[in-house]
Scaffold this active site. Structure first.
Site, short mmCIF file in Angstrom:
data_model
loop_
_atom_site.label_atom_id
_atom_site.label_comp_id
_atom_site.label_asym_id
_atom_site.label_seq_id
_atom_site.Cartn_x
_atom_site.Cartn_y
_atom_site.Cartn_z
N TYR A 128 16.98 30.11 8.04
CA TYR A 128 15.94 30.96 8.62
C TYR A 128 16.04 30.98 10.14
O TYR A 128 16.33 29.96 10.78
CB TYR A 128 14.56 30.47 8.20
CG TYR A 128 14.27 30.65 6.73
CD1 TYR A 128 14.34 31.90 6.13
CD2 TYR A 128 13.92 29.56 5.95
CE1 TYR A 128 14.08 32.06 4.78
CE2 TYR A 128 13.65 29.70 4.59
CZ TYR A 128 13.73 30.96 4.01
OH TYR A 128 13.47 31.12 2.68
N LYS B 162 0.83 -1.20 0.00
CA LYS B 162 0.00 0.00 0.00
C LYS B 162 0.88 1.26 0.00
O LYS B 162 2.10 1.18 0.15
CB LYS B 162 -0.90 0.00 1.24
CG LYS B 162 -0.16 -0.06 2.55
CD LYS B 162 -1.09 -0.22 3.73
CE LYS B 162 -0.30 -0.32 5.03
NZ LYS B 162 -1.18 -0.44 6.21
#
Length: 365
Positions: A256, A43
């Site tokens: 950042y 899956k």
């Protein structure tokens, strides 16, 4: 998902190396240990690796079939040439039944109404989902009476449950297994196919007491802890190219919010990989990479498209390959260890690799 040949690797900014040889050997090890057929779980696009090469590789093991979560995933397997049974483990929506039948998929059912609807729409093979403690889907182990009449009209070809903590030695697996046995005994007749063991349960015992086993994450290189009886080979290797090098002075910042500052003259490398590729932001200042066989720290905030590493004192040039998890030489950053640093499960890390990052499937190593 994008795949490409190894010939294009030198022009690829970031990619996932998939060792199909290791995938196959992991499956072979589980089959030898369990001594019953495999029902590999493929899956979520083969746990993020690309379901088509995964399915074709695991088909060499002659499995009983394949497990998926959705009808769409099952139809993709059929389109890729899968001939074995494909079992859909998420509860079926009524509107999905025609598409499921078109592709000859096997539903998992768990209520009198869904079983009756399946019978009325033509019937066919189905497996009974029995909830023994996960509480997400399936008929409760102590409420089997609710589906007895429906199961008598159309006996299930199989029945299964799912362990919630098979990697823990806390008695829960044994309790769930007894509940499963009690539920099976309450059915009008015993289904011919019974399955319960996931990856963590498979490695705990040999042979499996059930008809099939359902390996998942072990196949893809993630084990159940250092004390487990079997350990998988690494299958997934996340790589990125160095696209820039720069020399920093003391107190220069990176990324950042300036969460990292140089405490000495430093050389740093920018990698063409970020959280938009699935390398999580939480790994900033909290992880390592492998460059030319050496471990180096990930520094600063992981950005959308770029990540910075400290390569001070490590031979490094633009174009060199960095490994964010997987192997480089004799060293390895395991999926489990990187996931733990990110505060994730290994499943999240693998299936969270984004579509823009190229998958390069290699036949063997």
């Amino acid at each position: 998902m994008t795949t490409q040949s190894t010939a294009d690797e030198n022009t690829t900014r970031a990619w996932v190396d998939i060792d199909l040889g290791a995938l196959l050997r992991n499956g072979e090890a589980l089959a030898r240990h369990a001594r019953v057929p495999l029902l590999p779980m493929v899956k979520a696009d083969g746990y993020g690796l690309g379901v088509v090469p995964v399915m074709r590789t695991l088909s060499k093991l002659d499995p009983f079939g394949f497990g998926v979560a959705t009808v769409t995933e099952g139809r993709e397997l059929r389109a890729a040439g899968a001939l074995k049974p494909v079992i859909v483990f998420t509860p079926l929506l009524p509107a999905e039944s025609p598409r499921l039948r078109e592709s000859n998929l096997v539903p998992t059912l768990s209520s009198a109404s869904t079983i009756a609807a399946w019978i009325e729409s033509g019937g066919g093979p189905w497996h009974l989902a029995i909830d023994t403690g996960v509480s997400r889907a399936g008929v409760r182990w102590d409420c089997i009476g609710e589906i007895v009449d429906a199961a008598r009209r159309s006996p299930p070809d199989g029945a299964f449950t799912h362990f919630h903590s098979a990697e823990l030695d806390d008695g829960s697996m044994e309790l769930q297994e007894q509940r499963f046995r009690d539920a099976i005994a309450a059915l009008p007749e015993r289904p011919p196919i019974l399955h319960a063991d996931n990856s963590a349960a498979i490695v705990r015992r040999s042979p499996s007491p059930w008809s099939l086993v359902r390996p998942g994450v072990f196949l893809y290189g993630v084990g159940s802890g250092a004390r487990a009886a079997l350990q998988p080979e690494p299958v997934v290797h996340l790589r990125a190219r160095v696209v820039e090098l720069r020399d920093l002075r003391v107190d220069d910042s990176v990324g950042y919010d300036a969460t990292w500052r140089a405490t000495r003259p430093s050389r740093v490398a920018t990698l063409a990989l970020g959280y938009a590729d699935g390398y999580r932001r939480s790994l900033g200042n909290n992880a390592e990479a492998l460059v030319n066989g050496r471990r180096v720290p990930v520094i600063g905030t992981v950005m959308m498209d770029m990540t910075v590493i400290d390569v001070t004192g490590v031979p490094c040039a633009v174009g060199d390959r960095a490994t964010l998890f997987g192997t480089d030489g004799d060293d390895v950053l395991t999926v489990e260890s990187v996931a733990a640093r990110a505060g994730l499960s290994p499943y999240e890390l693998l299936t969270g690799l984004r579509q823009r990052i190229v998958r390069i499937a290699r036949i063997a190593s």
